[in-house]
Every structure is written in C-alpha cells, then in structure tokens.
Design an enzyme around this catalytic site. Structure first.
Site, PDB file in Angstrom:
ATOM      1  CB  SER A  97      -0.789   0.133   1.254  1.00  0.00           C
ATOM      2  OG  SER A  97      -2.152   0.658   1.196  1.00  0.00           O
ATOM      3  CG  ASN A 121      -2.902  -5.311  -1.226  1.00  0.00           C
ATOM      4  OD1 ASN A 121      -2.128  -6.184  -0.693  1.00  0.00           O
ATOM      5  ND2 ASN A 121      -3.938  -5.643  -1.833  1.00  0.00           N
ATOM      6  CG  HIS A 242      -5.527  -2.541   0.824  1.00  0.00           C
ATOM      7  ND1 HIS A 242      -4.775  -2.704  -0.302  1.00  0.00           N
ATOM      8  CD2 HIS A 242      -5.015  -1.819   1.971  1.00  0.00           C
ATOM      9  CE1 HIS A 242      -4.223  -1.206  -0.308  1.00  0.00           C
ATOM     10  NE2 HIS A 242      -4.075  -1.794   0.999  1.00  0.00           N
TER      11      HIS A 242
END
Length: 266
Positions: A97, A121, A242
């Site tokens: 992320s 992700n 996620h």
C-alpha cells in the site's frame, strides 16, 4: 493481544527488525496505520531462507516522526537514508500500500539500490473520483477527528471480521499515532501519480500483487504497472482484498519466495 517484535533503531530514529540470513536480503515496508507486525507471516516464513529487514514508517510503531512536509518524495528520502544507514544495497524491496508507493519511489530515484521490487496492493493513477475521496479522507484525518475503523470494511470481507488478521489490523489502527497517521495518509493520498511514469525505465524484476477484491489497489492497476515494466509480473490472489498478505499468507509467501529465488520475472 499484539505481540511486539524486537526492534533496533538507526541513528536518524527509524525502527527496524533484522531477522534471518541468506544470500538475499528483503526489506519490507508496511502501509498507512500499520507497523512491522503487519508483516508477521512474511517475516516468520521468509527469515527461514533470507535476511529480512522490516521497518516502521515515520511516526508509526517505534520510528521517529518524518520531520519534513508530508509528501511522498520525503518518505522516499527517509527510506533511502535508512538504506544508507544500514549499509544496504542493492536489496530486494517489498512494499504494501503506502509502502508500495515508497518502493516505487526508491526504484525510480535510486535504482542502484534495488535488486528486485515488489508492490503488494499498490495504487497507481487513481481516477479523479477515487482521488477526491482519498484526499477528503486525508483532510478529515488531519483534524484528529476521524473514524479509525473506517478502512476495515474496505480491507476485509464480512466473513473475515472474526479472523486473527482482522483483529491485528483493528488493534494497529486503534493505536497508531494520530500525527504519524495523518502525515503518511496525506502522502499516500497525493502520491499515486508521482512516480507512475517510471515503470518503463525500471530494469529490475518487478512484481505487482493484489487481491481480486481490492477496490482501491485494483487488479487493473497491478496489470497496468506490470505491462509497463520491462520485467514486470502481475499476480492476482482470488477471494482476497487489501490485506492479502495477512488473509492469504501462504499464497503470498510462496509468490514472494519465488520472486526472491527465480529472478523475479519468471
């Protein structure tokens, strides 16, 4: 209850874990609101064969605040300083992320320090609607009056709310420093396009992994980045969102192990 992993600190105040040994070293960078423990399944498995270094983002876990404007380039600079302080490079860098954005930045700006890069992700060129939503969330967070549990419904499916992974992430979000969280989220909200044009110039093996249910770091984003990188590879994990590294740890660990041993683009 959260089990805190042992850390050391760099001279500049970055907290990190150093575990395992092997011919390859992989550095793990977590996402906004998380800390080293969010990589626990990967640390445990990969350290059996490789040297694993995991870091707390600035203002997260036990790391000092960023001490600079909350822009992605400053987080990338922070990470390069950490690599220099630990005398690392070239190394394998894997980010999740926000960590994926930092991994993108380091391979774009200091490619000599990166042997392989992996984005888990990772977000890439959001739509205008998605960018407006995430920037509005950043504006809310900076006020200090925000819902810490809001990401959970996006990151996990309803059937995962009783899982150990959900409990861990819930606890990390509940305890993260508000200022550190706000700074990292601002950089995350505004950083999706900063280095997005760099992939055609990235010559090292590049892995892009996400869950097929991740609506923000989508499979299409992973495939687009993989197609742009000369040695890119996209992996989509079915049935996950996620926090795929926690909800599908065996699959993710197998992919990361292959990335570290096969040249990365096999």
């Amino acid at each position: 209850m959260l089990q805190t992993l042992q850390r050391s600190r760099t001279p500049s105040g970055a907290a990190y874990l150093d575990k395992g040994r092997g011919d390859e070293t992989v550095v793990l960078i977590h996402g906004v609101g998380m800390r080293i423990e969010a990589w626990s399944p990967q640390i445990e498995r990969l350290a059996e064969e490789f040297r694993v270094i995991a870091v707390d983002l600035p203002g997260h876990g036990f790391s000092a605040p960023l001490g600079a404007p909350p822009e992605l380039k400053n987080f990338v600079g922070w990470f390069e300083t950490l690599l220099n302080e630990l005398e690392l490079g070239p190394v394998n860098v894997a980010g999740h992320s926000m960590g994926a954005l930092i991994a993108t930045g380091i391979v774009a700006t200091a490619p000599d320090k990166v042997k392989r890069v992996a984005l888990l992700n990772g977000v890439h060129r959001r739509t205008e609607k998605a960018r407006a939503a995430v920037e509005a969330r950043a504006d809310e967070i900076v006020t200090g009056n925000f819902d810490r549990e809001a990401p959970l419904s996006r990151w996990f499916s309803d059937k995962e709310t009783k899982s150990e992974a959900y409990g861990l992430v819930h606890e990390l979000l509940a305890t993260v420093d508000a200022d550190g969280y706000a700074a990292a989220y601002r950089a995350f909200a505004t950083g999706d396009a900063v280095y997005s044009d760099s992939w055609p110039d990235v010559q090292c093996p590049a892995l892009f992994l996400t869950g097929d249910g991740d609506l923000n770091s989508t499979p299409d984003m992973a495939r687009e980045m993989a197609a742009a990188a000369p040695r890119g590879r996209a992996v989509i994990i079915s049935g996950h969102r996620h926090m795929v590294n926690l909800t599908a740890p065996v699959q993710v660990n197998d992919v990361l192990r292959q990335w570290l041993t096969s040249g990365g683009d096999a």
